[in-house]
Design an enzyme around this catalytic site. Structure first.
Site, mmCIF file in Angstrom:
data_model
loop_
_atom_site.group_PDB
_atom_site.id
_atom_site.type_symbol
_atom_site.label_atom_id
_atom_site.label_comp_id
_atom_site.label_asym_id
_atom_site.label_seq_id
_atom_site.Cartn_x
_atom_site.Cartn_y
_atom_site.Cartn_z
ATOM 1 N N ASP A 78 0.866 -1.182 0.000
ATOM 2 C CA ASP A 78 0.000 0.000 0.000
ATOM 3 C C ASP A 78 0.900 1.227 0.000
ATOM 4 O O ASP A 78 1.935 1.237 0.670
ATOM 5 C CB ASP A 78 -0.911 0.011 1.230
ATOM 6 N N THR B 210 2.024 5.874 6.347
ATOM 7 C CA THR B 210 1.712 6.159 7.745
ATOM 8 C C THR B 210 0.784 5.124 8.372
ATOM 9 O O THR B 210 0.430 5.239 9.540
ATOM 10 C CB THR B 210 1.056 7.550 7.871
ATOM 11 N N ILE C 166 1.673 0.302 -6.837
ATOM 12 C CA ILE C 166 1.508 -0.904 -7.666
ATOM 13 C C ILE C 166 1.876 -0.678 -9.122
ATOM 14 O O ILE C 166 2.044 -1.640 -9.873
ATOM 15 C CB ILE C 166 0.077 -1.473 -7.587
ATOM 16 N N ALA D 115 -6.026 -2.796 -4.377
ATOM 17 C CA ALA D 115 -5.538 -1.438 -4.650
ATOM 18 C C ALA D 115 -6.152 -0.898 -5.937
ATOM 19 O O ALA D 115 -6.128 -1.567 -6.978
ATOM 20 C CB ALA D 115 -4.017 -1.437 -4.751
ATOM 21 N N SER E 115 -16.152 -4.276 -9.696
ATOM 22 C CA SER E 115 -17.239 -3.383 -9.277
ATOM 23 C C SER E 115 -18.477 -3.577 -10.137
ATOM 24 O O SER E 115 -18.387 -3.939 -11.318
ATOM 25 C CB SER E 115 -16.767 -1.933 -9.389
ATOM 26 N N TYR F 235 -14.126 4.934 -14.578
ATOM 27 C CA TYR F 235 -13.833 3.958 -13.533
ATOM 28 C C TYR F 235 -14.365 2.587 -13.931
ATOM 29 O O TYR F 235 -13.661 1.571 -13.835
ATOM 30 C CB TYR F 235 -14.453 4.416 -12.209
ATOM 31 N N ILE G 215 -27.917 15.089 1.620
ATOM 32 C CA ILE G 215 -28.262 15.598 0.290
ATOM 33 C C ILE G 215 -28.613 14.436 -0.625
ATOM 34 O O ILE G 215 -27.882 13.449 -0.710
ATOM 35 C CB ILE G 215 -27.097 16.409 -0.304
ATOM 36 N N ARG H 51 -28.434 14.373 -11.059
ATOM 37 C CA ARG H 51 -27.130 14.477 -11.698
ATOM 38 C C ARG H 51 -27.123 13.648 -12.972
ATOM 39 O O ARG H 51 -27.571 12.507 -12.990
ATOM 40 C CB ARG H 51 -26.026 13.995 -10.755
ATOM 41 N N GLY I 63 -26.201 11.131 -15.677
ATOM 42 C CA GLY I 63 -25.461 9.877 -15.654
ATOM 43 C C GLY I 63 -25.723 9.010 -14.445
ATOM 44 O O GLY I 63 -25.249 7.872 -14.393
#
Length: 312
Positions: free
Chosen positions: A31, A35, A51, A71, A114, A138, A196, A262, A264
């Site tokens: 990753d 931290t 990656i 990732a 996804s 995406y 919202i 919105r 799309g």
């Protein structure tokens, strides 16, 4: 078994690493977050690397038998603003992982995909054979990465399972979240502000709790070979219902603020999960009310804190 998790310090990754350690897997994490508390844990080998850069040294040292590839660039808005960055992380980054899997003879890769690969639903519930016509960069990048996984597997004898997630939610500690609806609602409502909603609130989503997702990933280590599986609840929830449930659990009366639709935005969506139930011997243990209750009770709580106590 040695399991390498990419994106192990992320939202889903934290729960996956926790579940792996609970089941006594030997865990290493890649990753870019330098931290992360994972980097301080004695029983997790942690590599703060990108990656898209050279990974051979990590694979050479760890010699993983299984790679869980979480990732990714997951922000749809960012993907629209910078599709090149989205493609670099989600497509080239996946290719880089696959090259290392091939070179170092990794037995299996589990790839986090996804529901965005489906685009606008042509029927409900969305099954794995639904046409894949993504409407975001995406979604395109995840769809392309899936195809690279399957072709690498075919050409080089790598086993795989592809898991397509619905809308994943759960407790977050860093107030960054994944930009999903439940996070956005809770971020406002826990501070006394109205959530919202874009449109009339009748649009539906399939909300899957993060611990159910982690359980599906662990099941895929030994099951679901050469399969693409939906990980969702097989139930739609509209946003008005979601706001009402959150008000009930929080003891508030914060009516949503309705803004213009919105362009799309998908109106209705939920994933059929029958194949995952069968192939993974997995089930949804957190229906929405139970998952929301745990999310609220543990809001701003980092599961890594528990890992520090339980595994050191």
């Amino acid at each position: 078994m040695k399991v390498l998790v990419t994106g192990g310090a992320g939202f889903i990754g934290r729960y996956v690493v926790d579940a792996l350690l609970t089941e006594n897997y030997d865990v290493a994490v890649i990753d870019y977050d330098r931290t992360s508390a994972l980097s301080r844990m004695e029983n997790v080998e942690y590599y703060p690397v990108d990656i898209t850069r050279g990974l051979d040294q990590v694979f050479e040292i760890e010699q993983p038998e299984c790679v869980i590839h979480l990732a990714a660039q997951v922000d749809v808005t960012k993907s629209a603003a910078d599709p090149g960055l989205d493609a670099e992380t989600n497509i080239y980054g996946t290719i880089n992982i696959l090259k290392s899997c091939q070179k170092h003879r990794v037995g299996k890769i589990i790839f986090a995909s996804s529901a965005a690969v489906y685009g606008e639903p042509q029927f409900l519930g969305i099954s794995e054979d639904h046409p894949q016509v993504p409407i975001s960069f995406y979604g395109i990048s995840k769809h392309a990465a899936e195809n690279y996984v399957k072709l690498y597997a075919s050409l080089h004898g790598i086993n795989y399972t592809i898991l397509r997630y619905a809308n994943v939610y759960g407790p977050v500690f860093d107030q960054k979240g994944e930009g999903n609806v439940i996070f956005n609602f809770l971020e406002k409502m826990t501070n006394g502000r109205r959530p919202i909603i874009y449109g009339n609130g009748n649009q539906t989503r399939d909300f899957i709790f993060v611990k159910d997702v982690a359980a599906a990933i662990l099941a895929a280590i030994r099951r679901g070979d050469q399969q693409t599986l939906n990980i969702g609840t097989n139930l739609p929830t509209n946003l008005n219902q979601l706001a009402a449930q959150l008000n009930s659990l929080l003891g508030t009366e914060l009516m949503p603020e309705y803004l213009t639709d919105r362009s799309g935005d998908i109106k209705e969506s939920y994933l059929e999960n029958k194949k995952a139930l069968r192939e993974l011997d997995w089930k949804v243990r957190y229906p929405l009310t139970k998952g929301l209750k745990e999310t609220i009770e543990n809001w701003n709580h980092d599961p890594l804190n528990d890992m520090d106590k339980n595994y050191q």
